[in-house]
Write a protein that holds these residues in place. Structure first.
Motif, mmCIF file in Angstrom:
data_model
loop_
_atom_site.group_PDB
_atom_site.id
_atom_site.type_symbol
_atom_site.label_atom_id
_atom_site.label_comp_id
_atom_site.label_asym_id
_atom_site.label_seq_id
_atom_site.Cartn_x
_atom_site.Cartn_y
_atom_site.Cartn_z
ATOM 1 N N VAL A 52 4.080 55.051 89.055
ATOM 2 C CA VAL A 52 4.394 53.664 88.698
ATOM 3 C C VAL A 52 3.270 53.115 87.836
ATOM 4 O O VAL A 52 2.089 53.305 88.152
ATOM 5 N N VAL A 53 3.637 52.447 86.750
ATOM 6 C CA VAL A 53 2.706 51.591 86.024
ATOM 7 C C VAL A 53 3.191 50.161 86.220
ATOM 8 O O VAL A 53 4.354 49.853 85.933
ATOM 9 N N PHE A 54 2.315 49.302 86.718
ATOM 10 C CA PHE A 54 2.681 47.929 87.061
ATOM 11 C C PHE A 54 1.810 46.955 86.289
ATOM 12 O O PHE A 54 0.603 47.190 86.111
ATOM 13 N N PHE A 55 2.397 45.845 85.856
ATOM 14 C CA PHE A 55 1.585 44.745 85.317
ATOM 15 C C PHE A 55 2.315 43.428 85.522
ATOM 16 O O PHE A 55 3.538 43.341 85.433
ATOM 17 N N SER A 56 1.530 42.414 85.857
ATOM 18 C CA SER A 56 2.048 41.061 86.047
ATOM 19 C C SER A 56 1.409 40.142 85.021
ATOM 20 O O SER A 56 0.187 40.177 84.819
ATOM 21 N N ALA A 57 2.223 39.308 84.377
ATOM 22 C CA ALA A 57 1.744 38.326 83.400
ATOM 23 C C ALA A 57 0.898 38.975 82.312
ATOM 24 O O ALA A 57 -0.072 38.400 81.843
ATOM 25 N N TRP A 58 1.292 40.179 81.924
ATOM 26 C CA TRP A 58 0.573 40.871 80.858
ATOM 27 C C TRP A 58 1.445 41.100 79.626
ATOM 28 O O TRP A 58 1.003 40.925 78.498
ATOM 29 N N LEU A 59 2.697 41.490 79.819
ATOM 30 C CA LEU A 59 3.539 41.857 78.679
ATOM 31 C C LEU A 59 3.613 40.727 77.658
ATOM 32 O O LEU A 59 3.615 40.968 76.443
ATOM 33 N N SER A 60 3.656 39.497 78.122
ATOM 34 C CA SER A 60 3.760 38.344 77.224
ATOM 35 C C SER A 60 2.489 38.109 76.419
ATOM 36 O O SER A 60 2.465 37.257 75.527
ATOM 37 N N HIS A 61 1.421 38.867 76.707
ATOM 38 C CA HIS A 61 0.180 38.778 75.933
ATOM 39 C C HIS A 61 0.038 39.931 74.938
ATOM 40 O O HIS A 61 -1.009 40.057 74.297
ATOM 41 N N VAL A 62 1.045 40.775 74.843
ATOM 42 C CA VAL A 62 1.010 41.903 73.904
ATOM 43 C C VAL A 62 1.594 41.446 72.568
ATOM 44 O O VAL A 62 2.755 41.042 72.508
ATOM 45 N N PRO A 63 0.825 41.499 71.481
ATOM 46 C CA PRO A 63 1.343 41.042 70.181
ATOM 47 C C PRO A 63 2.520 41.887 69.716
ATOM 48 O O PRO A 63 2.643 43.069 70.070
#
Length: 212
Positions: A109-120
């Motif tokens: 599993v690769v998990f991230f919270s509140a990160w994708l929206s910071h990817v240009p």
């Protein structure tokens, strides 16, 4: 400009670390209950890589169900808080720029919270290509973020760039875009992913993606 804003974004989260939990989640009691519920539903078992782990509010319940967790963040100040928060589980913390982070390990599993929206936008496809390389066979990506109808709360100063103010009055520019579940699912399908994105309340979306 994007590189400048990304550097400013790291500085923002380093400076915000001490106030992050209160300003992002408000009352931590209900927030932690909600986070624990979502983690229970997602069941991130096996070897887990958490990107942009921040202060560890998600790391804590993930560590209870995962075999091991590698938690990565660019802000050492946030990692320090997360280390103090974690009292159990097989968790390793690493300070690293998410866009430059590399490892020879492969994860269930690769998990991230509140990160994708910071990817240009210009790094979106490359980011998901890197995620594919981090997954073990049968692995999946799990993510939490904010839906598009929450965008009115931000002060946009450019295309997917917002200005944020800390409690001490300092201002920072960061990358920020909001998730349209259908549009994101279609965008990921075009990159070779099977993806589902569901709403959780009015303020979060929960996504699951696997390589097609």
């Amino acid at each position: 400009m994007t590189d400048e804003v990304l550097a400013e974004q790291v500085g923002y989260y380093r400076s915000r670390a001490a106030e992050y939990d209160a300003t992002a989640y408000g009352d931590l009691g209900p927030a932690r209950e909600r986070i624990a519920r979502i983690v229970g539903e997602l069941a991130p078992r096996g070897r887990v890589l958490e990107l942009a782990c921040g202060t560890g509010l998600w790391t804590e319940p993930i560590a209870r169900v995962a075999d091991s967790v590698l938690a990565v963040d660019a802000a050492p100040e946030a990692i320090a808080i997360a280390r103090e928060r974690l009292t159990g589980g097989d968790v390793t913390f690493e300070v690293a720029d998410i866009f430059a982070f590399t490892t020879g390990e492969r994860f269930d599993v690769v998990f991230f919270s509140a990160w994708l929206s910071h990817v240009p936008a210009e790094r979106f496809a490359g980011f998901w290509q890197r995620l594919r390389g981090l997954l073990a066979d049968g692995g999946r990506v799990l993510f939490i973020d904010e839906p598009v109808d929450n965008s009115a709360k931000e002060a946009f100063v450019g295309d997917a760039i917002v200005e944020r103010t800390l409690n001490d009055g300092r201002t920072f520019r960061i990358v920020k875009w909001f998730i349209d579940p259908a549009a994101l699912s279609e965008r990921l399908r075009a990159l070779g992913w099977q993806c589902s994105v569901e709403r959780d309340g009015t303020d979060w979306v929960v996504g699951t993606a696997r390589p097609a």
